[in-house]
Design a protein around this motif. Structure first.
Motif, short mmCIF file in Angstrom:
data_model
loop_
_atom_site.label_atom_id
_atom_site.label_comp_id
_atom_site.label_asym_id
_atom_site.label_seq_id
_atom_site.Cartn_x
_atom_site.Cartn_y
_atom_site.Cartn_z
N GLU A 262 0.72 -1.31 -0.02
CA GLU A 262 -0.03 0.02 0.02
C GLU A 262 0.79 1.38 -0.13
N VAL A 263 1.97 1.10 0.25
CA VAL A 263 3.10 2.36 0.30
C VAL A 263 3.90 2.53 -0.83
N TRP A 264 4.72 1.51 -1.02
CA TRP A 264 5.64 1.68 -2.09
C TRP A 264 5.73 0.60 -3.36
N SER A 265 4.84 -0.38 -3.06
CA SER A 265 4.53 -1.25 -4.04
C SER A 265 5.93 -2.38 -4.34
N ALA A 266 6.99 -1.90 -4.70
CA ALA A 266 7.98 -2.94 -4.79
C ALA A 266 9.28 -1.92 -4.98
N LEU A 267 10.37 -2.54 -4.79
CA LEU A 267 11.77 -1.85 -4.97
C LEU A 267 11.90 -1.90 -6.67
N ALA A 268 12.33 -0.40 -6.97
CA ALA A 268 12.45 -0.39 -8.54
C ALA A 268 13.35 -1.65 -8.99
N GLY A 269 13.10 -2.13 -10.21
CA GLY A 269 13.58 -3.05 -10.82
C GLY A 269 15.20 -2.87 -11.08
N PRO A 270 15.50 -1.59 -11.53
CA PRO A 270 16.99 -1.50 -11.67
C PRO A 270 17.87 -1.51 -10.51
N MET A 271 17.29 -1.17 -9.34
CA MET A 271 17.76 -1.25 -8.14
C MET A 271 17.95 -2.56 -7.43
N GLN A 272 17.01 -3.50 -7.91
CA GLN A 272 16.99 -4.89 -7.58
C GLN A 272 18.31 -5.53 -8.23
N HIS A 273 18.24 -5.13 -9.33
CA HIS A 273 19.52 -5.54 -10.19
C HIS A 273 20.86 -5.29 -9.53
N VAL A 274 21.15 -4.23 -9.13
CA VAL A 274 22.21 -3.49 -8.45
C VAL A 274 22.30 -4.44 -7.03
N ALA A 275 21.18 -4.54 -6.45
CA ALA A 275 21.30 -5.25 -5.07
C ALA A 275 21.90 -6.68 -5.13
N GLU A 276 21.33 -7.48 -6.33
CA GLU A 276 21.67 -8.59 -6.39
C GLU A 276 23.41 -8.81 -6.65
N TYR A 277 23.64 -7.81 -7.20
CA TYR A 277 25.25 -7.79 -7.76
C TYR A 277 25.94 -7.50 -6.30
#
Length: 422
Positions: A262-277
């Motif tokens: 209800e607040v942020w929906s999801a972490l932005a996809g490009p940032m998830q790519h960075v997080a994975e790395y």
């Protein structure tokens, strides 16, 4: 509801405005690690740019699996299903305030957003002084007494927030103290939120061992973290939380995911790519973390030396990039110069010397105290100076850093100079 802008963000914006108008300010009021962007991070962001869909609320499985691996390498067995990603750990901390009923127990002093978030969640804050040796955790004996007293008054303490390592004191609670605090939390049935965003910035991990509350009280501890401190990625807003691998932990995770939806929906996809790395910790990442911890430690120790030479008491910094000086030993000299509390101390530093600090009363400390938080991570200069600082064996001796340390020494000497010389 507080109705006021976060004080550290407000001071940061004030500094930007006044610098734009031509003022020379030394900015110690904002805990942002400004370090050069690693080429690998820029590459991963670009490669993830095509990820424009919302995706799962808790985060895509590859990124969550990478975070789980990060925790496993730190003695915390973790599966991807225990992880939630978010746009910064601050969002997760707010979601936890909303998801856990009852009141919140905080060390005093503590990072200013904890109490403000509790206010937005409708919680009462129970502040407990930190031990003399360190910050980030409440004194265990005082914690037990305060929780019992709060219950006797009809309060409902349910949530205990710890900061390991600590913001604002730049210290790390030792393992024995962590065990004591966890024992009180278990006896009083408190959910522990362990904010470990500075975990990888312990200056000397051999001399300063780290014990997570999740190792001691695994069934009741949520760990929050993120990439803003070790990598200077605050503006990219990448946070992660690890929940207990129990039925109650799953229920709490589900409640946080419900808030997220209800607040942020999801972490932005490009940032998830960075997080994975990043959370996979390839050699480039490991080298930067080690270099950053060395730099933060060297400069924090140099600032600690400056404030103690000026007469302040101050816990020696062992992690992160903060010092928390106490000018109580020179209270009489400050009083002669019209300074009697933390607000007046911060105001005088700004007005007389252009030094910006975060006064202790904004961190839950006694307003009559003479304490403030000094964040040392904005002293490293521009991109090229930051690169030199990261590479230097003795960064405090570099011209750009030694000049600002001299300016700080002059500012603190001016505070305590006899009034006739002012």
């Amino acid at each position: 509801m507080t109705g006021r802008m976060s004080p550290n963000l407000a001071l940061n914006q004030m500094v930007d405005r006044r610098r734009a108008a031509g003022e020379s300010l030394v900015h110690l009021a904002f805990g942002e690690a400004r370090l050069p962007l690693l080429p690998g991070l820029a590459r991963e962001l670009a490669e993830g740019a095509h990820r424009t869909a919302y995706g799962p609320i808790a985060g895509a499985e590859p990124a969550r699996a990478a975070v789980a691996g990060y925790f496993r390498r730190r003695r915390l067995p973790t599966s991807a299903d225990q992880i939630v990603l978010a746009p910064g750990s601050k969002a997760l901390l707010m979601a936890l305030q909303l998801a856990v009923p009852g009141d919140v127990v905080l060390p005093r002093p503590a990072w200013n957003s904890y109490a403000a978030q509790a206010g937005y969640a409708g919680k009462h804050v129970i502040g407990i002084p930190v031990p003399a040796a360190c910050g980030g955790v409440p004194d265990p004996a005082a914690l037990r007494l305060a929780v019992l007293a709060a219950k006797a008054r009809g309060r409902d303490p349910r949530l205990l927030v710890l900061t390991l390592p600590d913001n604002p004191t730049g210290t790390l609670a030792p393992p024995a103290l962590v065990r004591e605090v966890c024992a009180v939390a278990a006896a009083e049935d408190l959910v522990i939120v362990s904010d470990e965003i500075y975990r990888d910035l312990v200056h000397d991990p051999v001399a300063t061992p780290f014990l997570s509350p999740a190792e001691v009280a695994p069934d009741r501890t949520v760990v929050t973290s993120g990439l803003s401190k070790a990598f200077g990625l605050g503006g990219w807003r990448i946070g992660a939380a690890r929940f207990p691998g129990t039925d109650s932990g799953q229920r709490l995770r589900d409640a946080v995911v419900a808030v997220a939806g209800e607040v942020w929906s999801a972490l932005a996809g490009p940032m998830q790519h960075v997080a994975e790395y990043v959370y996979a910790e390839p050699p480039e990442i490991q080298a930067r973390v080690a270099a950053g911890a060395r730099l933060h430690g060297a400069v924090a120790r140099a600032v600690h030396d400056v404030v103690t030479r000026a007469g302040a008491g101050c816990r020696p910094p062992t992690a992160g990039f903060y010092v928390y000086p106490d000018f109580e030993p020179v209270r009489e000299r400050l009083r002669d110069n019209g300074i009697g509390d933390s607000a007046g101390l911060a105001r005088r530093l700004l007005d007389d010397s252009g030094v910006v600090v975060l006064p202790g009363h904004l961190l839950g400390d006694d307003p009559g105290g003479l304490r403030f938080k000094a964040a040392t991570s904005l002293l490293y200069g521009d991109d090229e100076q930051q690169r030199l600082s990261l590479a230097a064996d003795e960064p405090a001796r570099l011209p750009h850093l030694s000049a600002v340390l001299d300016r700080l020494a002059e500012a603190f000497a001016r505070l305590t100079a006899p009034a006739t010389r002012r």
